[in-house]
Design a protein around this motif. Structure first.
Motif, short mmCIF file in Angstrom:
data_model
loop_
_atom_site.label_atom_id
_atom_site.label_comp_id
_atom_site.label_asym_id
_atom_site.label_seq_id
_atom_site.Cartn_x
_atom_site.Cartn_y
_atom_site.Cartn_z
N ASN A 182 -8.34 1.81 8.65
CA ASN A 182 -7.90 2.06 7.27
C ASN A 182 -6.76 1.18 6.77
OD1 ASN A 182 -9.40 4.65 6.43
ND2 ASN A 182 -8.61 5.13 8.46
N CYS A 183 -5.95 0.68 7.64
CA CYS A 183 -4.71 0.04 7.20
C CYS A 183 -4.58 -1.42 7.61
CB CYS A 183 -3.49 0.79 7.75
SG CYS A 183 -3.69 2.58 7.89
N CYS B 213 -4.77 -4.73 5.45
CA CYS B 213 -3.66 -5.12 4.58
C CYS B 213 -2.36 -5.28 5.38
CB CYS B 213 -3.44 -4.09 3.49
SG CYS B 213 -4.78 -4.07 2.28
N HIS B 214 -2.05 -4.31 6.25
CA HIS B 214 -0.75 -4.34 6.94
C HIS B 214 -0.79 -5.12 8.25
CE1 HIS B 214 1.39 -1.68 4.17
NE2 HIS B 214 0.28 -0.96 4.11
N HIS C 53 3.84 -6.40 -4.87
CA HIS C 53 4.17 -6.96 -3.56
C HIS C 53 2.94 -6.92 -2.66
CE1 HIS C 53 8.59 -7.42 -3.38
NE2 HIS C 53 8.52 -6.63 -4.45
N ILE D 175 10.74 0.85 7.21
CA ILE D 175 10.32 2.20 6.81
C ILE D 175 10.89 3.28 7.74
CG2 ILE D 175 8.21 1.56 5.54
CD1 ILE D 175 6.64 2.36 8.04
N LYS E 150 13.20 5.66 6.17
CA LYS E 150 12.72 6.73 5.28
C LYS E 150 12.51 8.00 6.12
CE LYS E 150 11.01 3.66 1.99
NZ LYS E 150 10.09 3.03 1.15
N LYS F 237 1.23 3.76 -3.75
CA LYS F 237 2.47 3.29 -4.37
C LYS F 237 2.13 2.18 -5.35
CE LYS F 237 7.00 1.56 -3.06
NZ LYS F 237 7.75 0.94 -1.98
N ASN F 238 2.73 2.24 -6.51
CA ASN F 238 2.48 1.25 -7.57
C ASN F 238 0.98 1.08 -7.82
OD1 ASN F 238 5.19 0.76 -7.97
ND2 ASN F 238 5.25 -0.85 -6.42
N HIS G 67 -1.54 -3.10 -4.64
CA HIS G 67 -0.82 -1.83 -4.49
C HIS G 67 -1.20 -1.15 -3.19
CE1 HIS G 67 -4.70 -0.84 -6.35
NE2 HIS G 67 -4.64 0.23 -5.58
N MET G 68 -0.49 -0.13 -2.90
CA MET G 68 -0.79 0.71 -1.75
C MET G 68 -1.75 1.79 -2.22
SD MET G 68 -0.29 1.91 1.30
CE MET G 68 -0.78 3.48 2.02
N PHE H 178 -4.57 7.70 -0.03
CA PHE H 178 -5.54 8.10 1.00
C PHE H 178 -5.77 9.62 1.03
CE2 PHE H 178 -4.43 3.88 2.45
CZ PHE H 178 -5.63 3.39 2.95
C1 HEC Z 1 -5.51 -2.58 0.21
C2 HEC Z 1 -4.36 -2.90 0.99
C3 HEC Z 1 -3.64 -1.76 1.69
C4 HEC Z 1 -4.17 -0.84 2.56
C5 HEC Z 1 -5.61 -0.69 3.02
C6 HEC Z 1 -3.06 -0.04 3.01
N1 HEC Z 1 -1.91 -0.44 2.41
FE1 HEC Z 1 -0.06 0.34 2.69
N2 HEC Z 1 0.68 -0.87 1.27
C7 HEC Z 1 -0.02 -1.87 0.62
C8 HEC Z 1 0.84 -2.54 -0.28
C9 HEC Z 1 0.46 -3.69 -1.20
C10 HEC Z 1 2.09 -1.90 -0.20
C11 HEC Z 1 3.35 -2.23 -0.98
C12 HEC Z 1 3.35 -1.50 -2.28
C13 HEC Z 1 4.58 -1.81 -3.07
O1 HEC Z 1 5.69 -1.79 -2.51
O2 HEC Z 1 4.43 -2.08 -4.27
C14 HEC Z 1 1.95 -0.86 0.80
C15 HEC Z 1 2.96 0.01 1.18
C16 HEC Z 1 2.88 0.91 2.20
C17 HEC Z 1 3.94 1.75 2.66
C18 HEC Z 1 5.32 1.86 2.03
C19 HEC Z 1 6.24 0.82 2.53
C20 HEC Z 1 7.57 0.91 1.84
O3 HEC Z 1 8.49 0.26 2.33
O4 HEC Z 1 7.70 1.61 0.83
C21 HEC Z 1 3.47 2.49 3.70
C22 HEC Z 1 4.23 3.49 4.54
C23 HEC Z 1 2.10 2.10 3.90
N3 HEC Z 1 1.78 1.14 2.97
C24 HEC Z 1 1.29 2.61 4.87
C25 HEC Z 1 -0.07 2.40 4.93
C26 HEC Z 1 -0.96 3.07 5.84
C27 HEC Z 1 -0.53 4.06 6.90
C28 HEC Z 1 -2.20 2.62 5.57
C29 HEC Z 1 -3.48 3.08 6.21
C30 HEC Z 1 -3.76 4.48 6.09
C31 HEC Z 1 -2.09 1.65 4.48
N4 HEC Z 1 -0.80 1.55 4.12
C32 HEC Z 1 -3.17 0.99 3.93
C33 HEC Z 1 -1.36 -2.20 0.83
C34 HEC Z 1 -2.23 -1.49 1.60
#
Ligand code: HEC
Length: 337
Positions: free
Chosen positions: A239-240, A243-244, A263, A274, A277, A290-291, A297-298, A301
């Protein structure tokens, strides 16, 4: 405007823009201290020494930065250069900053260094420098707690002896925590620069916590359940990770905002922040995104992952953090309060 001028104009504009970007990048860089940052767990409450004016407890100087230097007055060259450097560094500070710093020279050679002699010696370098020492036991209590090493060498036929000692300057913050150590090689200007930043901003929490391993008996106060961590890894990769990053390292360049202000995905592993937090905040971001109105964006889920699955992913993420990050997150490691 003819085309030639137009081109020149655009070229100039691009140059200016690049210049502005570089300047803003430089300005956004956090200040890099010249000294070694120490995780703030070594409190100086028990630092008890003697001066010509009477007993001295370091708590008296809480609200200032105390610079401790260990040596002896017979010291041929190392002590005088270090103290002279401190003197020059302090002279480069503003008067207001200068009043927030106290230098204390501690002699580890109380057999030869009387309180009067130490005081006189210290005052040569700064009229407000303090000279201190103690009994052997008192000195050892201080040196051991700060990690200062010294060795009294055997005397020669005339009874003269030298003392080997750490040539570091130990920086105690206004709350009484050892926070930084300067090596003998540091320059006076670098000391002045570090002091100015210490007084102005202190040390950022992440620089302090990542400075070294937790030197307390708390190995790790965050409970990681192997099955959840394991399960979380699979869920994370599904799932993550796209991107991450598979290694939780985020997408390179994630720090720089895109034109629309969004971002790229930030790191979630050891290089992320993080851990500053709370778990509730993390769960909220994962559930609600987020956003979400921004192109990058994030995603939310909430509808695709159960609470237990989110918890498992978090457990996997925690397992990638350093012990200091985990302890901070769990509330058992606080930087200088
Ligand atoms: C499609 C791409 C994408 C996927 C898939 C994704 N993320 Fe993200 N995530 C992002 C982006 C882009 C940001 C930054 C958003 C912002 O700050 O504007 C983010 C931010 C975050 C943050 C916050 C970080 C902060 O400092 O505030 C967390 C925690 C996070 N993601 C966890 C996860 C987890 C856990 C998963 C899987 C379940 C996941 N993400 C899946 C793109 C993704």
């Amino acid at each position: 405007m003819d085309t030639k001028h137009k081109r020149l104009f655009i070229g100039l504009g691009i140059c200016l823009l690049l210049f502005a970007m570089i300047i803003s990048m430089i300005l956004n860089q956090p200040y890099q201290y010249h000294g070694f940052i120490v995780p703030p767990v070594q409190h100086d409450n028990h630092v008890f020494l003697r001066t010509e004016e009477g007993p001295m407890n370091l708590t008296k100087y809480h609200n200032r930065y105390v610079l401790l230097y260990f040596g002896y007055t017979y010291c041929p060259d190392v002590c005088p250069t270090s103290l002279a450097k401190l003197k020059i560094a302090l002279s480069e500070l503003s008067e207001a900053d200068r009043s927030k710093v106290q230098v204390i020279f501690v002699s580890v050679d109380p057999d030869r260094d009387t309180l009067e002699k130490i005081n006189e010696y210290a005052k040569v370098f700064g009229t407000d420098f303090i000279g201190a020492t103690g009994t052997r036991t008192e000195i050892d209590l201080v040196t051991e707690s700060l990690g200062v090493k010294y060795k009294i060498n055997p005397p020669d036929e005339n009874g003269n002896y030298s003392v080997d000692h750490s040539a570091y300057t130990y920086v105690i913050d206004p709350n009484g925590y050892l926070v930084m150590v300067w090596s003998h090689e540091i320059l006076a200007e670098e000391i002045a620069e570090d002091l100015t930043h210490l007084i102005e901003t202190g040390i950022p929490v992440d620089q302090q916590l990542l400075a070294g391993p937790t030197p307390t008996s708390i190995i790790c106060s965050l409970t990681l359940i192997p099955e959840f961590v394991n399960n979380g890894q699979g869920l994370y990769e599904h799932n993550c990770a796209q991107c991450h990053g598979v290694d939780l390292g985020g997408i390179p360049g994630w720090r720089t905002p895109l034109a629309d202000g969004s971002h790229l995905a930030p790191p979630l592993g050891i290089s992320s922040v993080i851990w500053q937090k709370t778990e509730t905040e993390l769960i909220e971001v994962i559930k609600e995104g987020k956003n979400v109105e921004k192109p990058i964006h994030m995603p939310a889920f909430e509808s695709t992952l159960s609470d237990e699955e989110i918890y498992s992913i978090l457990q996997y993420i925690y397992s990638k953090w350093s012990i200091n990050q985990q302890n901070y997150f769990a509330g058992s490691l606080t930087p200088t309060p």
